[in-house]
Design a protein around this motif. Structure first.
Motif, PDB file in Angstrom:
ATOM      1  N   PRO A 148      -0.902  40.023 -42.232  1.00 56.74           N
ATOM      2  CA  PRO A 148      -2.115  40.774 -42.773  1.00 56.74           C
ATOM      3  C   PRO A 148      -2.389  40.646 -44.295  1.00 56.74           C
ATOM      4  O   PRO A 148      -3.456  41.077 -44.814  1.00 56.74           O
ATOM      5  N   ILE A 149      -1.413  40.096 -45.127  1.00 54.21           N
ATOM      6  CA  ILE A 149      -1.546  39.750 -46.271  1.00 54.21           C
ATOM      7  C   ILE A 149      -1.603  38.149 -46.680  1.00 54.21           C
ATOM      8  O   ILE A 149      -0.425  37.520 -46.089  1.00 54.21           O
ATOM      9  N   VAL A 150      -2.350  37.580 -47.383  1.00 53.22           N
ATOM     10  CA  VAL A 150      -2.243  36.346 -47.583  1.00 53.22           C
ATOM     11  C   VAL A 150      -2.330  35.948 -49.146  1.00 53.22           C
ATOM     12  O   VAL A 150      -3.192  36.512 -49.728  1.00 53.22           O
ATOM     13  N   CYS A 200      -7.636  39.226 -43.201  1.00 57.24           N
ATOM     14  CA  CYS A 200      -6.526  39.361 -44.254  1.00 57.24           C
ATOM     15  C   CYS A 200      -6.796  39.998 -45.573  1.00 57.24           C
ATOM     16  O   CYS A 200      -7.977  39.902 -45.897  1.00 57.24           O
ATOM     17  N   THR A 201      -5.972  40.681 -45.934  1.00 56.93           N
ATOM     18  CA  THR A 201      -6.122  41.049 -47.426  1.00 56.93           C
ATOM     19  C   THR A 201      -5.677  39.912 -48.158  1.00 56.93           C
ATOM     20  O   THR A 201      -4.489  39.271 -47.976  1.00 56.93           O
ATOM     21  N   VAL A 202      -6.221  39.485 -49.250  1.00 55.27           N
ATOM     22  CA  VAL A 202      -5.906  38.336 -50.089  1.00 55.27           C
ATOM     23  C   VAL A 202      -5.470  38.541 -51.633  1.00 55.27           C
ATOM     24  O   VAL A 202      -6.492  39.366 -52.098  1.00 55.27           O
ATOM     25  N   THR A 203      -4.299  38.115 -52.035  1.00 53.32           N
ATOM     26  CA  THR A 203      -3.747  38.409 -53.189  1.00 53.32           C
ATOM     27  C   THR A 203      -3.807  37.036 -53.978  1.00 53.32           C
ATOM     28  O   THR A 203      -3.873  35.834 -53.213  1.00 53.32           O
ATOM     29  N   PHE A 204      -3.807  36.857 -55.196  1.00 51.53           N
ATOM     30  CA  PHE A 204      -4.027  35.654 -55.888  1.00 51.53           C
ATOM     31  C   PHE A 204      -3.572  35.277 -57.289  1.00 51.53           C
ATOM     32  O   PHE A 204      -3.517  36.424 -57.888  1.00 51.53           O
TER      33      PHE A 204
END
Length: 314
Positions: free
Chosen positions: A133-135, A163-167
């Motif tokens: 669910p999180i990338v 997906c929830t995208v963190t960066f």
């Protein structure tokens, strides 16, 4: 889904020593207190900490076919991280850094770029890489092959699959913005340091930096401010400055990676924004209490308990 988080990007072997006051002349020797080897990088440091915090974590990156690569893969395996999506590349070294940690926490670095420059995510890997669910994509700026249009395609696919995208990125400069700006519409949580955010946007205040990136398409900015804490700004209008914990700092290597891992873990546990930032700061504080990008981090419960006993700066 098979994983709680998929962590894509820069995987590095860090070799750290402290305290280093000067480099000996000629072939002389200086004695220091501690040397440590860690899995680091804006992906490697994150995935180790998410695993320590209890998340089912997939590592997606590249190492060389060398002894450094063996260490990175073996260490992640011991933490229960799935390394089946890690690439072993022949003929290039594993990305690695020597860090001389000074008594004041400064850490001048010597870096070999290595395998991460040759890393890409082929479409054949998408079903595994996006089975979370999180990338998190970490390391833009030091991912020569993946940086640019390939990263846009990657994050577009992540969003297409829900997906929830963190960066996060590394060693950002004004030039790095050309790699980052096209990614922002596909990023839910943009999490650079305030120094990186300023260098790329050329905005002075924290608020103006956030406005710049939100205007370019990011859904939420979460800036780490070092000893000043963190700043949260969302497209929904939420604005929040959360002071840092008042702790004794040993080494700040990997504090940003620890913060990212803590924030991702908070998303997994569906914390509200303030709780999420506080938990992320707790993980970063534990990292700062020792040597290396996972120092002090033991578990989700231990982080909650420890941070609850810390005083926040006024």
């Amino acid at each position: 889904m098979r994983y709680d988080v998929s962590v894509i990007g820069l995987y590095i072997l860090d070799i750290l020593g402290r305290p280093v006051t000067h480099i000996p002349e000629r072939g002389n020797v200086e004695f220091i207190e501690e040397i440590r080897l860690t899995v680091a990088g804006t992906a490697g440091g994150v995935v180790v900490n998410t695993a320590k915090l209890g998340l089912k974590s997939l590592a997606v990156g590249a190492v060389g076919d060398d002894e450094k690569g063996d260490f990175v893969i073996d260490t992640m395996g011991r933490f229960g991280i799935d390394t089946s999506a890690m690439q072993r590349l022949t003929g290039v070294p594993t990305s690695a850094t020597i860090l001389n940690v000074r008594p004041n926490g400064d850490r001048p670095a010597l870096h070999v770029r290595g395998a991460s420059d040759h890393f890409d995510v082929a479409p054949a890997m998408y079903d595994q890489v996006f089975d979370a669910p999180i990338v998190h994509l970490g390391g833009t700026g030091l991912l020569k092959k993946l940086d640019g249009p390939r990263s846009v395609v990657l994050l577009q696919e992540a969003k297409k699959r829900g997906c929830t995208v963190t960066f996060d990125l590394i060693a950002a400069s004004y030039e790095t913005r050309e790699l980052v700006l096209p990614l922002l519409p596909h990023i839910d949580y943009f999490m650079p340091s305030i120094e990186e955010a300023r260098d790329m946007s050329r905005q002075a205040s924290v608020q103006d930096c956030a406005a710049f990136y939100l205007d370019k398409g990011a859904k939420t900015c979460v800036f780490t401010l070092g000893g000043d804490g963190a700043y949260y700004a969302s497209a929904d209008g939420t604005r929040m400055h959360v002071p840092a914990y008042d702790i004794q700092v040993v080494d700040t290597t990997g504090c940003g990676d620890g913060f990212d891992a803590g924030f991702i873990t908070a998303l997994h546990h569906k914390m509200n924004p303030e709780q999420a930032v506080l938990f992320a700061q707790g993980v970063a504080g534990l990292v700062a209490s020792g040597l290396g990008s996972d120092a002090g981090v033991k578990s989700f419960a231990h982080t909650l308990e420890t941070a609850a006993g810390w005083r926040r700066k006024s």
